[in-house]
Design a protein around this motif. Structure first.
Motif, PDB file in Angstrom:
ATOM      1  N   THR A  72     -13.220  -4.395   0.478  1.00  0.00           N
ATOM      2  CA  THR A  72     -11.794  -4.195   0.737  1.00  0.00           C
ATOM      3  C   THR A  72     -11.164  -3.326  -0.334  1.00  0.00           C
ATOM      4  N   PRO A 122      -0.345   7.460   1.460  1.00  0.00           N
ATOM      5  CA  PRO A 122      -1.571   8.074   0.929  1.00  0.00           C
ATOM      6  C   PRO A 122      -1.304   9.447   0.311  1.00  0.00           C
ATOM      7  N   TYR A 177      -6.285   1.373  -5.234  1.00  0.00           N
ATOM      8  CA  TYR A 177      -5.434   1.920  -4.182  1.00  0.00           C
ATOM      9  C   TYR A 177      -4.012   2.200  -4.660  1.00  0.00           C
ATOM     10  N   ALA A 194     -12.299   0.285   0.278  1.00  0.00           N
ATOM     11  CA  ALA A 194     -11.744   0.819   1.524  1.00  0.00           C
ATOM     12  C   ALA A 194     -10.257   1.123   1.364  1.00  0.00           C
ATOM     13  N   ARG A 195      -9.522   0.238   0.700  1.00  0.00           N
ATOM     14  CA  ARG A 195      -8.095   0.483   0.455  1.00  0.00           C
ATOM     15  C   ARG A 195      -7.902   1.718  -0.414  1.00  0.00           C
ATOM     16  N   ALA A 200      -8.387   4.838   1.666  1.00  0.00           N
ATOM     17  CA  ALA A 200      -7.256   4.999   2.587  1.00  0.00           C
ATOM     18  C   ALA A 200      -6.014   5.515   1.878  1.00  0.00           C
ATOM     19  N   ALA A 201      -5.887   5.226   0.574  1.00  0.00           N
ATOM     20  CA  ALA A 201      -4.727   5.671  -0.199  1.00  0.00           C
ATOM     21  C   ALA A 201      -4.905   7.066  -0.781  1.00  0.00           C
ATOM     22  N   GLU A 232       0.848  -1.191   0.000  1.00  0.00           N
ATOM     23  CA  GLU A 232       0.000   0.000   0.000  1.00  0.00           C
ATOM     24  C   GLU A 232       0.883   1.240   0.000  1.00  0.00           C
TER      25      GLU A 232
END
Length: 297
Positions: free
Chosen positions: A51, A26, A256, A54-55, A58-59, A23
Motif C-alpha cells: 500500500t 499527484p 506519498y 502503490a500510494r 499514484a502521487a 492523498e
C-alpha cells in the motif's frame, strides 16, 4: 522478497491525531523520495509495504531510497531493493548506535557487514551515517567519528552515494569530509543547516536533501538555505514516518506525501512545481543511477 520481520511500530500513537493525511493531487512530473524508512510502521492503521509503495506511485513518486540504520534493517532494505523496481537501498550503522556497538566490541563486525551489503547492485547508498551531537554525548563521539570515517571509506570503495545524518554537528561533519575526502556523491540527508552550510555544500558539490521541515512555519532558515542552494544539488525526501510536512505536521509520514514538500519548495523558489520536479528527478538519478537496473530475476 524481503520478509517483514524487521518492521517496527512506533510507540507514541494515541497522543495526537495518528490518522493518515489526505492523498495529494499527484505530481505531473514524477520525483523520487531520497530517504525513507519503510520498515517503521506508523499511524493508527499502519500501511503495509504494498500500500505504501502503490500510494507513492499514484502521487507521482516514481521510487524511493529505503534507508537502513543497523545491520538488520540494512539487510532488509537490500533484500527489498533487490526485488522491487520502486526501491533502491542505502545501508549503514546509525551514528547514535555506533557508541553502543563499540562498547560491546561489535562495531567492526557491523561495519564489515555494511561493506558487504554496499557491493550489491541495488544498494546505491551508504547511510545514514554521520555525527549526532544532540543524542550522543562526549563519551560516544570517538565511536561516531570512527564509524563515520569507515562509512565514508565504504562509499568511496563501492562507488555509492554517502547519505549524511548531521544533527547539531555541522562544523564537525564538514571538517571530517574535508579532512578524509568526501565521496564523489555526498548527500546531506534532511538538510538542517543555514545559508552558510548551503554555500559550503555548493562549493564542494554536495547535495542538499530537503524534508518536510522546510515547510514548517518556524523554518525560515531552511528556506533561506534552499534559496541559495544550486538547483542541480537539490533533492527531496520524507524521512518517513517522521517530519510530516505542513499542513499535516505531527501525523504519520509516508512517501506519498512528497508532493506537499515539493510544492512548498517550489513556492519558496518562485518556480513552477513541474520545473522543480524535473530538476530534482535528474539530480536524484545522477546520484543513484537508474531504478530499473540490477533487479533479481
Amino acid at each position: 522478497m524481503a520478509d517483514a520481520s524487521h518492521v517496527r511500530s512506533r510507540s507514541d500513537q494515541g497522543r495526537r491525531d495518528r490518522s493518515w493525511p489526505d492523498e495529494p493531487v499527484p505530481l505531473a512530473v514524477p520525483v523520487y523520495d531520497n530517504h525513507t524508512h519503510l520498515e517503521v510502521a506508523d499511524g493508527d492503521d499502519p500501511l503495509d509495504l504494498s500500500t505504501q509503495l502503490a500510494r507513492a506511485v499514484a502521487a507521482g513518486v516514481r521510487g524511493v531510497v529505503q534507508v537502513g540504520t543497523d545491520v538488520a534493517t540494512s539487510i532488509w532494505s537490500a533484500e527489498l531493493a533487490a526485488v522491487d523496481p520502486r526501491v533502491l537501498a542505502a545501508v549503514a550503522i546509525h551514528p547514535n548506535d555506533a557508541p553502543e556497538l563499540a562498547a560491546a566490541g561489535e562495531l567492526d563486525a557491523a561495519i564489515e557487514t555494511i561493506a558487504a551489503l554496499a557491493s550489491r547492485p541495488r544498494v546505491r547508498g551508504v547511510g545514514e551515517t554521520g555525527l549526532d551531537f544532540f543524542r550522543t554525548g562526549e563519551d560516544g563521539r570517538d565511536a561516531q567519528f570512527a564509524a563515520f570515517e569507515a562509512h565514508i571509506d565504504i562509499a568511496k570503495r563501492s562507488g555509492t552515494a554517502l547519505q549524511i545524518h548531521d544533527r547539531d554537528a555541522h562544523d564537525a561533519v564538514v571538517e571530517t569530509l574535508l579532512r578524509v575526502g568526501a565521496p564523489e556523491k555526498t548527500v546531506f540527508h534532511c538538510f538542517s543547516g543555514d545559508e552558510d552550510l548551503a554555500r559550503i555544500c555548493a562549493e564542494n558539490g554536495w547535495y542538499l536533501s530537503f524534508a518536510g521541515t522546510v515547510s514548517f512555519s518556524n523554518a525560515a532558515g531552511l528556506r533561506a538555505a534552499l534559496a541559495v542552494a544550486p538547483r542541480e544539488l537539490v533533492l527531496v525526501e520524507t524521512d518517513a514516518p517522521y517530519l510530516t510536512p505542513t499542513p499535516f505536521r505531527g501525523r504519520p509520514n509516508a512517501p506519498y506525501l512528497i508532493p506537499y514538500t515539493l510544492r512548498s519548495m517550489a513556492a519558496t523558489l518562485g518556480v513552477h512545481e513541474d520545473e522543480l520536479a524535473a530538476d530534482i528527478t535528474a539530480n536524484t538519478e545522477r546520484v543513484y543511477g537508474s531504478w530499473d537496473d540490477g533487479l533479481d530475476a
